[in-house]
Write a protein that holds these residues in place. Structure first.
Motif, PDB file in Angstrom:
ATOM      1  N   ASP A   1       0.933  -1.262  -0.185  1.00 23.35           N
ATOM      2  CA  ASP A   1      -0.097   0.169  -0.003  1.00 23.35           C
ATOM      3  C   ASP A   1       0.731   1.251  -0.002  1.00 23.35           C
ATOM      4  N   LEU A   2       1.813   1.183   0.913  1.00 26.13           N
ATOM      5  CA  LEU A   2       2.695   2.519   0.967  1.00 26.13           C
ATOM      6  C   LEU A   2       3.564   2.715  -0.319  1.00 26.13           C
ATOM      7  N   MET A   3       3.852   1.639  -1.037  1.00 21.87           N
ATOM      8  CA  MET A   3       4.720   1.496  -2.443  1.00 21.87           C
ATOM      9  C   MET A   3       3.630   2.014  -3.499  1.00 21.87           C
ATOM     10  N   ASP A   4       2.402   1.704  -3.309  1.00 24.12           N
ATOM     11  CA  ASP A   4       1.531   1.936  -4.498  1.00 24.12           C
ATOM     12  C   ASP A   4       1.580   0.768  -5.518  1.00 24.12           C
ATOM     13  N   CYS A   5       1.809  -0.330  -5.061  1.00 17.68           N
ATOM     14  CA  CYS A   5       1.870  -1.316  -5.747  1.00 17.68           C
ATOM     15  C   CYS A   5       1.234  -2.611  -5.395  1.00 17.68           C
ATOM     16  N   ARG A   6       0.070  -2.401  -5.022  1.00 14.64           N
ATOM     17  CA  ARG A   6      -1.008  -3.594  -4.805  1.00 14.64           C
ATOM     18  C   ARG A   6      -1.265  -4.542  -6.044  1.00 14.64           C
ATOM     19  N   HIS A   7      -1.076  -3.928  -7.281  1.00 11.49           N
ATOM     20  CA  HIS A   7      -1.268  -4.611  -8.436  1.00 11.49           C
ATOM     21  C   HIS A   7      -0.389  -5.804  -8.678  1.00 11.49           C
ATOM     22  N   ILE A   8       0.593  -5.844  -8.023  1.00 11.06           N
ATOM     23  CA  ILE A   8       1.797  -6.641  -8.170  1.00 11.06           C
ATOM     24  C   ILE A   8       1.248  -8.073  -7.294  1.00 11.06           C
ATOM     25  N   PRO A   9       1.035  -9.265  -8.098  1.00 12.32           N
ATOM     26  CA  PRO A   9       0.629 -10.171  -7.130  1.00 12.32           C
ATOM     27  C   PRO A   9       1.903 -10.913  -6.198  1.00 12.32           C
ATOM     28  N   LEU A  10       1.304 -11.493  -5.097  1.00 13.36           N
ATOM     29  CA  LEU A  10       2.297 -11.846  -4.052  1.00 13.36           C
ATOM     30  C   LEU A  10       2.626 -13.380  -4.704  1.00 13.36           C
ATOM     31  N   ASP A  11       3.840 -13.925  -4.338  1.00 10.01           N
ATOM     32  CA  ASP A  11       4.347 -15.109  -4.821  1.00 10.01           C
ATOM     33  C   ASP A  11       4.594 -15.867  -3.542  1.00 10.01           C
ATOM     34  N   ILE A  12       3.484 -16.390  -2.972  1.00 14.81           N
ATOM     35  CA  ILE A  12       3.725 -17.434  -1.687  1.00 14.81           C
ATOM     36  C   ILE A  12       3.577 -18.743  -2.271  1.00 14.81           C
ATOM     37  N   ARG A  13       4.799 -19.488  -1.938  1.00  9.12           N
ATOM     38  CA  ARG A  13       5.031 -20.925  -2.068  1.00  9.12           C
ATOM     39  C   ARG A  13       5.186 -21.713  -1.000  1.00  9.12           C
ATOM     40  N   ASN A  14       5.422 -21.217   0.155  1.00 12.48           N
ATOM     41  CA  ASN A  14       5.243 -22.170   1.539  1.00 12.48           C
ATOM     42  C   ASN A  14       6.262 -23.413   1.044  1.00 12.48           C
ATOM     43  N   THR A  15       7.261 -23.385   0.586  1.00 11.93           N
ATOM     44  CA  THR A  15       8.222 -24.345   0.458  1.00 11.93           C
ATOM     45  C   THR A  15       9.412 -24.309   1.120  1.00 11.93           C
TER      46      THR A  15
ATOM     47  N   VAL B   1      12.131 -24.963   3.749  1.00 15.54           N
ATOM     48  CA  VAL B   1      12.627 -26.307   4.696  1.00 15.54           C
ATOM     49  C   VAL B   1      12.572 -25.553   6.084  1.00 15.54           C
ATOM     50  N   GLY B   2      12.087 -26.153   7.137  1.00 13.57           N
ATOM     51  CA  GLY B   2      12.151 -25.741   8.240  1.00 13.57           C
ATOM     52  C   GLY B   2      11.539 -24.436   8.758  1.00 13.57           C
ATOM     53  N   GLU B   3      10.391 -23.852   7.893  1.00 19.05           N
ATOM     54  CA  GLU B   3       9.869 -22.677   7.924  1.00 19.05           C
ATOM     55  C   GLU B   3       8.825 -22.562   9.132  1.00 19.05           C
ATOM     56  N   ILE B   4       8.833 -21.456   9.743  1.00 18.82           N
ATOM     57  CA  ILE B   4       7.933 -21.400  10.738  1.00 18.82           C
ATOM     58  C   ILE B   4       6.585 -20.948  10.343  1.00 18.82           C
ATOM     59  N   HIS B   5       5.754 -21.843  10.545  1.00 19.95           N
ATOM     60  CA  HIS B   5       4.232 -21.758   9.805  1.00 19.95           C
ATOM     61  C   HIS B   5       3.443 -20.659  10.420  1.00 19.95           C
ATOM     62  N   SER B   6       3.720 -20.573  11.725  1.00 19.26           N
ATOM     63  CA  SER B   6       2.594 -19.730  12.464  1.00 19.26           C
ATOM     64  C   SER B   6       3.797 -18.373  12.998  1.00 19.26           C
ATOM     65  N   GLN B   7       3.487 -17.301  12.873  1.00 17.87           N
ATOM     66  CA  GLN B   7       4.340 -16.306  13.493  1.00 17.87           C
ATOM     67  C   GLN B   7       3.544 -15.253  14.066  1.00 17.87           C
ATOM     68  N   TYR B   8       4.003 -14.866  15.130  1.00 14.65           N
ATOM     69  CA  TYR B   8       3.254 -14.010  15.958  1.00 14.65           C
ATOM     70  C   TYR B   8       4.211 -12.772  16.592  1.00 14.65           C
ATOM     71  N   LEU B   9       4.116 -11.664  15.892  1.00  3.37           N
ATOM     72  CA  LEU B   9       5.044 -10.387  16.142  1.00  3.37           C
ATOM     73  C   LEU B   9       4.463  -9.779  17.570  1.00  3.37           C
ATOM     74  N   ASP B  10       5.231  -9.798  18.737  1.00  5.39           N
ATOM     75  CA  ASP B  10       4.824  -9.137  20.018  1.00  5.39           C
ATOM     76  C   ASP B  10       6.060  -8.751  20.752  1.00  5.39           C
ATOM     77  N   ALA B  11       5.975  -7.368  20.820  1.00  4.19           N
ATOM     78  CA  ALA B  11       7.076  -6.667  21.637  1.00  4.19           C
ATOM     79  C   ALA B  11       6.835  -6.348  23.044  1.00  4.19           C
ATOM     80  N   SER B  12       5.866  -7.190  23.753  1.00  7.37           N
ATOM     81  CA  SER B  12       5.631  -7.017  25.272  1.00  7.37           C
ATOM     82  C   SER B  12       6.867  -7.444  25.710  1.00  7.37           C
ATOM     83  N   LYS B  13       7.714  -8.491  25.495  1.00  5.87           N
ATOM     84  CA  LYS B  13       8.633  -8.928  26.303  1.00  5.87           C
ATOM     85  C   LYS B  13       9.787  -8.010  26.282  1.00  5.87           C
ATOM     86  N   ALA B  14      10.138  -7.506  25.011  1.00  2.35           N
ATOM     87  CA  ALA B  14      11.051  -6.421  25.275  1.00  2.35           C
ATOM     88  C   ALA B  14      10.721  -5.293  25.933  1.00  2.35           C
TER      89      ALA B  14
END
Length: 81
Positions: free
Chosen positions: A10-24, A26-39
């Motif tokens: 959105d900030l780059m005004d390029c929503r027209h470019i499709p995302l290439d999500i492959r999920n391939t 190895v060792g990828e973290i499938h669920s990520q939650y960003l939380d700075a509360s501990k810091a």
């Protein structure tokens, strides 16, 4: 992560470019939650600027850097250096 990528698009005004999500990855973290509360709790950390402002500054830096690299590349190729 997808929400962050969409905010960047959105900030780059390029929503027209499709995302290439492959999920391939190895060792990828499938669920990520960003939380700075501990810091915040342990380090007494607070962000210096809102996320969107930081994204805008980062995008501006990369655009300026890449423009300069492009200019240098063109200068080298035009002068034969």
């Amino acid at each position: 992560m997808l929400e962050l990528v969409e905010r960047i698009q959105d900030l780059m005004d390029c929503r027209h470019i499709p995302l290439d999500i492959r999920n391939t990855a190895v060792g990828e973290i499938h669920s990520q939650y960003l939380d700075a509360s501990k810091a915040r709790e342990r380090l007494h950390w607070t962000p210096r600027r809102p996320l969107e402002d930081g994204l805008r500054a980062t995008i501006a830096w990369y655009r300026a850097f890449l423009d300069e690299q492009d200019r240098l590349w063109k200068d080298r190729n035009l002068t034969g250096a």
